[in-house]
Every structure is written in structure tokens, then in C-alpha cells.
Design an enzyme around this catalytic site. Structure first.
Site, PDB file in Angstrom:
ATOM      1  N   GLY A 155       0.818  -1.206   0.000  1.00 58.90           N
ATOM      2  CA  GLY A 155       0.000   0.000   0.000  1.00 58.90           C
ATOM      3  C   GLY A 155       0.849   1.252   0.000  1.00 58.90           C
TER       4      GLY A 155
ATOM      5  N   THR B 180      -4.358  -0.795  -7.203  1.00 58.55           N
ATOM      6  CA  THR B 180      -4.925  -0.177  -8.405  1.00 58.55           C
ATOM      7  C   THR B 180      -4.258   1.154  -8.767  1.00 58.55           C
ATOM      8  OG1 THR B 180      -6.647   0.889  -7.079  1.00 58.55           O
ATOM      9  CG2 THR B 180      -7.159  -1.276  -8.026  1.00 58.55           C
TER      10      THR B 180
ATOM     11  N   SER C 123      -3.593  -0.036  14.456  1.00 57.78           N
ATOM     12  CA  SER C 123      -4.405   1.160  14.638  1.00 57.78           C
ATOM     13  C   SER C 123      -4.808   1.293  16.091  1.00 57.78           C
ATOM     14  CB  SER C 123      -5.665   1.075  13.767  1.00 57.78           C
ATOM     15  OG  SER C 123      -6.613   2.066  14.130  1.00 57.78           O
TER      16      SER C 123
ATOM     17  N   TYR D 162     -13.030  -3.543  11.344  1.00 54.19           N
ATOM     18  CA  TYR D 162     -11.711  -2.919  11.282  1.00 54.19           C
ATOM     19  C   TYR D 162     -10.992  -3.049  12.624  1.00 54.19           C
ATOM     20  CZ  TYR D 162      -8.128   0.685  10.640  1.00 54.19           C
ATOM     21  OH  TYR D 162      -6.936   1.369  10.562  1.00 54.19           O
TER      22      TYR D 162
END
Length: 245
Positions: free
Chosen positions: A12, A38, A144, A157
Site C-alpha cells: 500500500g 490499483t 491502529s 476494522y
């Protein structure tokens, strides 16, 4: 803090925290394998802009276990080794329970766990096979604050990131005998392209007040933490979770 001739794979890496990590490693002499899904144009632009040489872009849909295998195979084919893996790629899907249908609920859990927990687990496994042969390596997983405080509007998440923390500490035990460091950086709010509208909106002040510094972190601060954990002198900190909140 010298990564001269070391090979670093950042997932990423086309934007945000991943991009800042790639830039930080490159400045310190590393050869960066820039992963993207992408964002091909952004990844190629990053590769061309990084200082030093030997940087390359690699595309993979990490939710596909076979694509994870191909990614590691391609990195080893091109570089012959892998010194640092930074598992940064992830998704955040807002899915409040009271607003979700059962089918949507299941789909969100599948996609979030697949990208935020299963994919890093697969890459950790594959990278470890390489690093055990080298008898050294570093794996840094980006978690996170949601792993600690919960995410009421994105429970999948928070659960995935909590699982990533535990995965990292388990692997720290399993891989220590091979001189492989496994650590976690767990950011709170960070100013990125994805959070700018939220931070600049009416709720921005309340978010900033959650920190004693009355501000959110920068991507460069997160990258600094990642680089420090990946440095050779940090092996005794394996299994740590660096809570950047």
C-alpha cells in the site's frame, strides 16, 4: 539507521503512510519494492521520485492468497533477498450495526478481515520463509488505535487490527530464534488524503483535542517510527506495539 543495499517491501505504498515509509527507507539507502493494488500511476511516480536506485513497483490484490505468493516471488526474483516487510495496506469500511443488513454485515467482515488480517498473515508467512533462510529480517505491521479502543462504526476494522497485534506478538516468539524482528506501529488519527476532509470539517477540532499535542500525526512521524523499529539495533524490542496516539 543505515539501510544501504537492504531490500524493503512496503505494501500500500502509493500514498499516505506507505508512501512516507517508502520515502524514508529510500533516503536511508534502501531499495524499495513499492506495492500497489490499483494506483499504478501513483506508484510509478513514486518509484521515479525516490532517491537512490533499485526501486520498483509491484502490483497485487493482497486479498488473493495466490497474489501474495506471486508478490513475494517477484520481489525475490528481482532482488534475491528481502530484509524488511512493512504490512501497511488496508481498508476501512464504515458499517454501523444498526444500519446494516445481514448480507452487508457478512460482506464487510469478509473483505475487511481478508485485507487487514489474512493478507498480512499470508505475507508474514511468506516473508518469514525467506528471512529464516537468511537468518535475519524485520517485519513491521501497521495496526491502529482502533485495536485498543474499539471502532463502533467499523467493528470489523477494530477486530482485524486487534488480531494483527496478536499475530505480531505470536510471530515475534516464533521467529526470534532466526533473528527476525516482528513489531507493530499503531497510529491514531493521521493527516492523509483520506482524512483531510474529516479533519478540516466541523469535527476536526474534537479529533485534534484527543491528543495532548492538540494535533494529529503526520505520515512522516509514522514512517519515522517504522524505520526505527526496522533498524538493526532494535531486535530486543521484538513483539512491541508502538502506540502512536
Amino acid at each position: 539507521m543505515d539501510f544501504n543495499e537492504k531490500v524493503i517491501l512496503v505494501t500500500g505504498a502509493a500514498r499516505g503512510i506507505g508512501r512516507a515509509c517508502a520515502e524514508a527507507f529510500a533516503r536511508l539507502g534502501g531499495k524499495v519494492a513499492v506495492h500497489y493494488h490499483t494506483s499504478r500511476s501513483a506508484a510509478q511516480q513514486l518509484v521515479e521520485a525516490l532517491p537512490g536506485n533499485g526501486h520498483r513497483a509491484f502490483s497485487a490484490d493482497l486479498s488473493d492468497p495466490a497474489a501474495c505468493q506471486r508478490l513475494i516471488d517477484e520481489v525475490i526474483r528481482d532482488y534475491g533477498r528481502l530484509d524488511v516487510l512493512v504490512n501497511n495496506a488496508g481498508i476501512y469500511e464504515v458499517k454501523p450495526l444498526k444500519e446494516s443488513g445481514y448480507a452487508d454485515w457478512q460482506a464487510t467482515w469478509r473483505s475487511t478481515l481478508g485485507t487487514n488480517l489474512i493478507a498480512p498473515a499470508n505475507l508474514c508467512f511468506l516473508a518469514a520463509q525467506v528471512m529464516m533462510k537468511q537468518n535475519r529480517g524485520h517485519i513491521i505491521n501497521i495496526s491502529s488505535r482502533g485495536a485498543f479502543r474499539g471502532e463502533p462504526d467499523a467493528p470489523a476494522y477494530g477486530a482485524a487490527k486487534a488480531g494483527l497485534n496478536q499475530l505480531s506478538q505470536s510471530l515475534a516468539w516464533a521467529l526470534a530464534q532466526y533473528n527476525i524482528f516482528v513489531g507493530v506501529v499503531a497510529p491514531g488519527f493521521v493527516r492523509t488524503d483520506m482524512t483531510t476532509s474529516l479533519l478540516d470539517g466541523p469535527g476536526g477540532d474534537a479529533i485534534r483535542k484527543q491528543s495532548p499535542l492538540n494535533r494529529v500525526a503526520t505520515v512522516e512521524e509514522i514512517a519515522e517510527a517504522v524505520v526505527r523499529l526496522a533498524a538493526d539495533g532494535m531486535l530486543s524490542a521484538t513483539g512491541c506495539i508502538l502506540d502512536l496516539n
